[in-house]
Enzyme design. Structure first.
Site, PDB file in Angstrom:
ATOM      1  N   ASP A  91     -28.064  -5.703 -34.606  1.00 34.76           N
ATOM      2  CA  ASP A  91     -29.012  -5.719 -35.723  1.00 34.76           C
ATOM      3  C   ASP A  91     -28.408  -6.539 -36.863  1.00 34.76           C
ATOM      4  O   ASP A  91     -27.328  -6.210 -37.350  1.00 34.76           O
ATOM      5  CB  ASP A  91     -29.212  -4.259 -36.184  1.00 34.76           C
ATOM      6  CG  ASP A  91     -30.572  -4.002 -36.759  1.00 34.76           C
ATOM      7  OD1 ASP A  91     -31.064  -4.865 -37.513  1.00 34.76           O
ATOM      8  OD2 ASP A  91     -31.146  -2.921 -36.472  1.00 34.76           O
ATOM      9  N   ASP A 188     -33.444  -7.806 -39.346  1.00 33.12           N
ATOM     10  CA  ASP A 188     -34.044  -6.843 -40.263  1.00 33.12           C
ATOM     11  C   ASP A 188     -34.920  -7.570 -41.302  1.00 33.12           C
ATOM     12  O   ASP A 188     -34.522  -8.619 -41.823  1.00 33.12           O
ATOM     13  CB  ASP A 188     -32.894  -6.105 -40.970  1.00 33.12           C
ATOM     14  CG  ASP A 188     -33.346  -4.882 -41.745  1.00 33.12           C
ATOM     15  OD1 ASP A 188     -33.977  -4.007 -41.132  1.00 33.12           O
ATOM     16  OD2 ASP A 188     -33.058  -4.798 -42.955  1.00 33.12           O
ATOM     17  N   GLU A 238     -38.091  -8.176 -37.482  1.00 35.75           N
ATOM     18  CA  GLU A 238     -38.869  -7.103 -38.090  1.00 35.75           C
ATOM     19  C   GLU A 238     -39.659  -7.717 -39.244  1.00 35.75           C
ATOM     20  O   GLU A 238     -39.078  -8.254 -40.178  1.00 35.75           O
ATOM     21  CB  GLU A 238     -37.937  -6.002 -38.610  1.00 35.75           C
ATOM     22  CG  GLU A 238     -38.718  -4.779 -39.057  1.00 35.75           C
ATOM     23  CD  GLU A 238     -37.957  -3.897 -40.048  1.00 35.75           C
ATOM     24  OE1 GLU A 238     -38.273  -2.720 -40.136  1.00 35.75           O
ATOM     25  OE2 GLU A 238     -37.059  -4.412 -40.756  1.00 35.75           O
ATOM     26  N   HIS A 313     -36.256   4.154 -35.665  1.00 35.62           N
ATOM     27  CA  HIS A 313     -35.455   5.011 -36.548  1.00 35.62           C
ATOM     28  C   HIS A 313     -36.077   5.187 -37.930  1.00 35.62           C
ATOM     29  O   HIS A 313     -35.500   5.898 -38.753  1.00 35.62           O
ATOM     30  CB  HIS A 313     -34.058   4.412 -36.670  1.00 35.62           C
ATOM     31  CG  HIS A 313     -34.091   3.058 -37.323  1.00 35.62           C
ATOM     32  ND1 HIS A 313     -34.644   1.958 -36.698  1.00 35.62           N
ATOM     33  CD2 HIS A 313     -33.711   2.651 -38.549  1.00 35.62           C
ATOM     34  CE1 HIS A 313     -34.581   0.932 -37.525  1.00 35.62           C
ATOM     35  NE2 HIS A 313     -34.023   1.302 -38.657  1.00 35.62           N
ATOM     36  N   ASP A 314     -37.179   4.505 -38.207  1.00 31.41           N
ATOM     37  CA  ASP A 314     -37.852   4.639 -39.509  1.00 31.41           C
ATOM     38  C   ASP A 314     -39.153   5.430 -39.403  1.00 31.41           C
ATOM     39  O   ASP A 314     -39.807   5.688 -40.415  1.00 31.41           O
ATOM     40  CB  ASP A 314     -38.216   3.260 -40.075  1.00 31.41           C
ATOM     41  CG  ASP A 314     -37.003   2.416 -40.405  1.00 31.41           C
ATOM     42  OD1 ASP A 314     -35.954   2.980 -40.742  1.00 31.41           O
ATOM     43  OD2 ASP A 314     -37.118   1.174 -40.326  1.00 31.41           O
TER      44      ASP A 314
END
Ligand code: TEU
Ligand code: CA
Length: 522
Positions: A91, A188, A238, A313-314
């Protein structure tokens, strides 16, 4: 087809019993991961960090956070994965760094070389009225009348991509990890890196000035050149609050930007009305259908690839979000069938393959996430509890449920965040033994998708929406499937025209069972 398994290392498996998941824990679980049939694993950030945003606040891109392990552990992980024919993606958080990063410290100390590394402004008043994604103003006054921008936490300072030295540094980071054997990256909030208009936003939170900015594609192309010649390489960006036109460019098939993109519109169907995600609302399936249709069909037109997912994870756990938990077994299978029969790359988030649920934390003290804590500080907890329970990012961050032992077999010591109390009933060990479990279904369905030409290569076209039922066709020149997904907790009439080749129920009749899905060969 391509399947990616997302790992949130801090909550996956704790090999040294300090309550924190780690790289050696992941190494031990590689055979399990491979048994699912996935191709890649993506690890969320494992670099040195003060962990104010669980690692998305990076202090040193080249060092592994000691709570997760060492560089040698990462190399071993990559090698063990490779032996199992699994590739590792990392990431890359390039929109901002932690304010503990040496670049930021040198900037603060007045080092000339670092004065243009971050987005800073001198002004008497706050430069713009933009709002941070975690609440509160997006600017921090680090010295009187001097401000830096932070679209996320105030310890996450936004990098200045206008400065070629910043881009050169970030290229070095990707090169370093490619040389270690990494086979892909997740970038990200990559569509937020170009900012040039610093104006007050009178009818919004500022996002229109920093989302998909004018040089975003140019900057990204520059980074991508660094791995243009790599093989078996997978990248995913993302995209925050994006439009389709930009998403099509980011995920174009020329491969000069990204191989695929995450978008979030389909996961905002339970906060459209309030625009405040922490206000409890049931998901609107009509809207979900419309968003999936628009994105699937329009991305297809330009041959651009979507990353399909319902969990990360969000996000809260998708079964708790979309399914009446009474039907979690059928519902978890239906959701996975939907996300894997859409066109694109399928992402599975750890624990999803056993249908993990929101932990339903009752007490304030059980939460850890910065966004949730900020929200709690500003609102009356008793009034906001229902929404926080429904939407907190901590919902997906509880330890992986491996077995029915204490702490769900994640660790022998108290984990950094509590284990969901349902772990005795819902865990990997039990589901391994059960041919009808969510886990068994994931394995079989991945194998089915991989061996099927229509699902691998076919086009997609949505059918008209019917009350709580999403359906679309997948087809090639020679074959056609009708894929039908019920989001209803009731059974409802449905006329089947063709042969059912896959379902989450044995019962096939002229009624759809609650949360039934069907793949019908015409
Ligand atoms: O998330 C970006 C993002 O905009 C969201 O998904 C975010 O969690 C949400 O808007 C909050 O309501 C990425 C990471 O996935 C997230 O974990 C980080 O906190 C964030 O970037 C900052 O790096
Ligand atoms: Ca550990």
């Amino acid at each position: 087809m391509t399947f990616v398994y997302q790992i949130y290392p801090i909550s996956y498996y704790d090999s040294n019993n300090d309550g924190i998941g780690d790289l050696r824990g992941i190494i031990q679980k590689i055979p399990y991961i491979k048994s699912l049939g996935v191709d890649y694993i993506w690890l969320t950030p494992i670099f040195t960090s003060p962990m104010n945003d669980n690692g998305y606040d990076i202090e040193n891109y080249y060092e592994i956070n000691s709570m997760f392990g060492t560089k040698e552990d990462l190399i071993e992980l990559i090698n063990v994965a490779k032996k199992h024919n699994l590739k590792v993606m990392l990431d890359m958080v390039f929109n901002h760094t932690s304010t503990n990063h040496p670049w930021f410290k040198k900037f603060l100390a007045g080092d000339e070389n670092y004065q243009d590394f971050y987005i800073t402004k001198q002004s008497k008043n706050i430069p713009t009225n933009w709002v941070s994604k975690f609440g509160g103003p997006a600017w921090f006054e680090y010295e009187p009348q001097k401000w830096y921008l932070h679209l996320f936490d105030k310890t996450q300072a936004d990098l200045n991509w206008e400065n070629p030295k910043v881009i050169a540094e970030l290229k070095k980071v990707v090169r370093y990890y490619i040389d270690l054997g990494v086979k892909g990256f997740r970038f990200d909030v990559i569509n937020l890196i170009s900012k040039n208009e610093f104006k007050d936003d009178f009818d919004g939170d500022g996002r229109k000035y920093y989302t998909n900015g004018p040089k975003v594609h140019e900057y990204l192309k520059e980074i991508v050149k660094e791995f243009a010649n790599e093989t078996d390489f997978l990248t995913v960006g993302e995209l925050s609050s994006t439009d389709i036109c930009n998403a099509q460019k980011f995920a174009n098939s020329k491969n000069d930007e990204l191989n695929s993109v995450f978008t979030f519109h389909h996961l905002k169907v339970d906060y459209v009305e309030s625009n405040d995600k922490f206000i409890y609302q049931k998901p609107n399936i009509l809207l979900l259908n419309k968003i999936l249709q628009t994105w699937q069909e329009q991305m297809q037109e330009t041959n651009s690839t979507l990353a399909n997912f319902f969990n990360n994870h969000d996000q809260p756990r998708s079964v708790s979000r979309f399914i009446d938990e009474k039907y979690y077994l059928q519902g978890s299978k239906m959701l996975f069938a939907l996300q894997s029969t859409l066109k694109g790359i399928t992402y599975i988030y750890q624990g999803e393959e056993i249908g993990m649920l929101n932990p339903n934390f009752e007490k304030k003290e059980q939460y850890r996430d910065v966004e949730t804590l900020n929200y709690m500080n500003k609102h009356n907890y008793e009034q906001a509890t229902k929404g926080i329970k429904q939407k907190s990012r901590d919902n997906s961050r509880t330890p992986m449920q491996w077995n029915g032992n204490k702490f769900a077999g994640f660790s022998q010591n108290t984990p950094w965040i509590e284990v969901a109390s349902n772990y005795k009933k819902l865990n990997v060990e039990l589901q391994e033994k059960d041919n009808n479990s969510t886990l068994s279904f994931y394995r079989k369905f991945i194998e089915f998708c991989n061996s099927d030409v229509v699902l691998t290569n076919g086009k997609i076209k949505f059918e008209p929406y019917q009350e709580q039922i999403i359906s679309f066709k997948r087809f090639t020149n020679s074959s056609s499937y009708l894929c039908v997904f019920s989001f209803s907790d009731q059974s409802c009439d449905y006329f089947i025209d063709g042969k059912v080749i896959y379902s989450n129920y044995d019962i096939i009749s002229n009624k759809l069972q609650p949360y039934q899905f069907l793949i019908i060969k015409k």
